[in-house]
Design a protein around this motif. Structure first.
Motif, short mmCIF file in Angstrom:
data_model
loop_
_atom_site.label_atom_id
_atom_site.label_comp_id
_atom_site.label_asym_id
_atom_site.label_seq_id
_atom_site.Cartn_x
_atom_site.Cartn_y
_atom_site.Cartn_z
N ALA A 192 72.35 2.19 -105.23
CA ALA A 192 71.84 2.37 -106.59
C ALA A 192 70.34 2.61 -106.58
O ALA A 192 69.81 3.37 -107.41
CB ALA A 192 72.19 1.15 -107.45
N ARG A 193 69.65 1.98 -105.63
CA ARG A 193 68.20 2.14 -105.54
C ARG A 193 67.80 3.60 -105.28
O ARG A 193 66.72 4.04 -105.68
CB ARG A 193 67.64 1.22 -104.47
CG ARG A 193 66.13 1.24 -104.39
CD ARG A 193 65.62 0.11 -103.54
NE ARG A 193 64.21 0.22 -103.29
CZ ARG A 193 63.27 -0.30 -104.04
NH1 ARG A 193 63.59 -1.00 -105.11
NH2 ARG A 193 62.00 -0.16 -103.73
N VAL A 194 68.68 4.35 -104.61
CA VAL A 194 68.37 5.75 -104.32
C VAL A 194 69.20 6.70 -105.18
O VAL A 194 69.26 7.90 -104.92
CB VAL A 194 68.52 6.08 -102.82
CG1 VAL A 194 67.56 5.25 -101.99
CG2 VAL A 194 69.94 5.90 -102.35
N ALA A 206 70.49 -9.97 -101.23
CA ALA A 206 69.14 -9.91 -101.80
C ALA A 206 68.87 -8.50 -102.31
O ALA A 206 69.35 -7.51 -101.76
CB ALA A 206 68.09 -10.28 -100.75
N ALA A 207 68.09 -8.42 -103.38
CA ALA A 207 67.75 -7.11 -103.94
C ALA A 207 66.76 -6.39 -103.03
O ALA A 207 65.79 -6.99 -102.56
CB ALA A 207 67.15 -7.30 -105.33
N PRO A 208 66.99 -5.11 -102.76
CA PRO A 208 66.06 -4.36 -101.92
C PRO A 208 64.74 -4.12 -102.64
O PRO A 208 64.70 -3.97 -103.86
CB PRO A 208 66.79 -3.04 -101.66
CG PRO A 208 67.78 -2.92 -102.77
CD PRO A 208 68.12 -4.32 -103.20
N THR A 209 63.65 -4.10 -101.89
CA THR A 209 62.31 -3.89 -102.43
C THR A 209 61.63 -2.77 -101.64
O THR A 209 62.20 -2.25 -100.69
CB THR A 209 61.46 -5.16 -102.30
OG1 THR A 209 61.26 -5.43 -100.90
CG2 THR A 209 62.13 -6.37 -102.96
N ASN A 210 60.40 -2.45 -102.03
CA ASN A 210 59.63 -1.47 -101.25
C ASN A 210 59.40 -1.98 -99.84
O ASN A 210 59.37 -1.21 -98.89
CB ASN A 210 58.30 -1.16 -101.94
CG ASN A 210 58.50 -0.36 -103.20
OD1 ASN A 210 59.51 0.31 -103.37
ND2 ASN A 210 57.53 -0.44 -104.11
N GLU A 211 59.22 -3.29 -99.70
CA GLU A 211 59.04 -3.88 -98.37
C GLU A 211 60.30 -3.71 -97.52
O GLU A 211 60.22 -3.51 -96.32
CB GLU A 211 58.69 -5.37 -98.47
CG GLU A 211 58.38 -5.98 -97.12
CD GLU A 211 57.94 -7.43 -97.24
OE1 GLU A 211 58.32 -8.21 -96.37
OE2 GLU A 211 57.22 -7.77 -98.20
N LYS A 261 68.07 10.19 -96.62
CA LYS A 261 66.84 9.80 -95.92
C LYS A 261 66.25 8.54 -96.55
O LYS A 261 65.70 7.69 -95.86
CB LYS A 261 65.81 10.93 -95.92
CG LYS A 261 66.15 12.03 -94.94
CD LYS A 261 65.01 13.01 -94.72
CE LYS A 261 64.58 13.74 -95.94
NZ LYS A 261 63.65 14.85 -95.69
N ALA A 262 66.36 8.42 -97.88
CA ALA A 262 65.86 7.23 -98.58
C ALA A 262 66.77 6.03 -98.33
O ALA A 262 66.31 4.88 -98.27
CB ALA A 262 65.73 7.50 -100.07
N LEU A 263 68.07 6.26 -98.18
CA LEU A 263 69.03 5.18 -97.97
C LEU A 263 68.97 4.62 -96.55
O LEU A 263 69.16 3.42 -96.34
CB LEU A 263 70.45 5.68 -98.26
CG LEU A 263 71.57 4.66 -98.11
CD1 LEU A 263 71.42 3.54 -99.16
CD2 LEU A 263 72.93 5.33 -98.24
N LEU A 264 68.68 5.46 -95.58
CA LEU A 264 68.75 5.06 -94.18
C LEU A 264 67.89 3.82 -93.84
O LEU A 264 68.39 2.89 -93.23
CB LEU A 264 68.40 6.25 -93.29
CG LEU A 264 68.69 6.13 -91.81
CD1 LEU A 264 70.13 5.75 -91.52
CD2 LEU A 264 68.36 7.45 -91.11
#
Length: 166
Positions: free
Chosen positions: A21-23, A67-72, A110-113
């Motif tokens: 969902a983040r990507v 856990a929710a994914p972050t920029n980190e 590429k963003a998901l990887l």
């Protein structure tokens, strides 16, 4: 146990859906993307199983399942990918191959990887007590090798095939 099974067992399918969902991927697209990307990740982990830098990175940097994914999360995932694949060109090739087999845009893959790499590291670290209790990365290879033949790649490919048939 296959890498996808470890991830879903510890964080449920919601963990994978969150990173998708983040990507901008639907849950179905995310499952397809994970099935296409995880074999390359697991193969890279196997090839680097003697790399102590990677072992330390996996212990410290994984996204905890659920856990929710972050920029980190993405930054840490990129560090993991750098250790696994050695260059961004390999990551780009993995994403392009997955795009060709799934029909999902290469930019989304590429963003998901890196998110998937971080989630995988977190799940493996949780599963094996920080990778210490299983003998580091050798324990990781053992967990991925379901049939005990010393080669987890056949097990990983079987897992990908099962996921694609869902």
């Amino acid at each position: 146990m296959a890498l996808l099974d470890i991830i879903t067992q510890l964080g449920g399918s919601a963990a994978i859906e969150q990173i998708g969902a983040r990507v901008g991927l639907t849950p179905a697209q995310t499952q397809s993307a994970a099935a296409a990307l995880l074999p390359a990740l697991a193969g890279g982990l196997k090839r680097q199983s003697g790399n102590s830098d990677l072992g330390g990175l996996l212990q410290q940097s994984g996204l905890a399942p659920g856990a929710a994914p972050t920029n980190e999360t993405a930054s840490m995932g990129n560090l993991i990918l750098g250790q696994i694949f050695g260059s961004k060109d390999v990551s780009r090739t993995v994403a392009a191959n997955a795009a060709a087999s799934t029909g999902i845009g290469v930019d989304q893959l590429k963003a998901l990887l890196p998110l998937l790499a971080s989630l995988s590291a977190g799940a493996l670290a949780s599963r094996s007590g920080g990778l210490q209790g299983q003998g580091g990365l050798a324990g990781l290879v053992g967990m991925l090798d379901q049939d005990g033949d010393g080669d987890p790649l056949d097990d990983i490919m079987g897992m990908a095939g099962k996921l694609l048939r869902r």
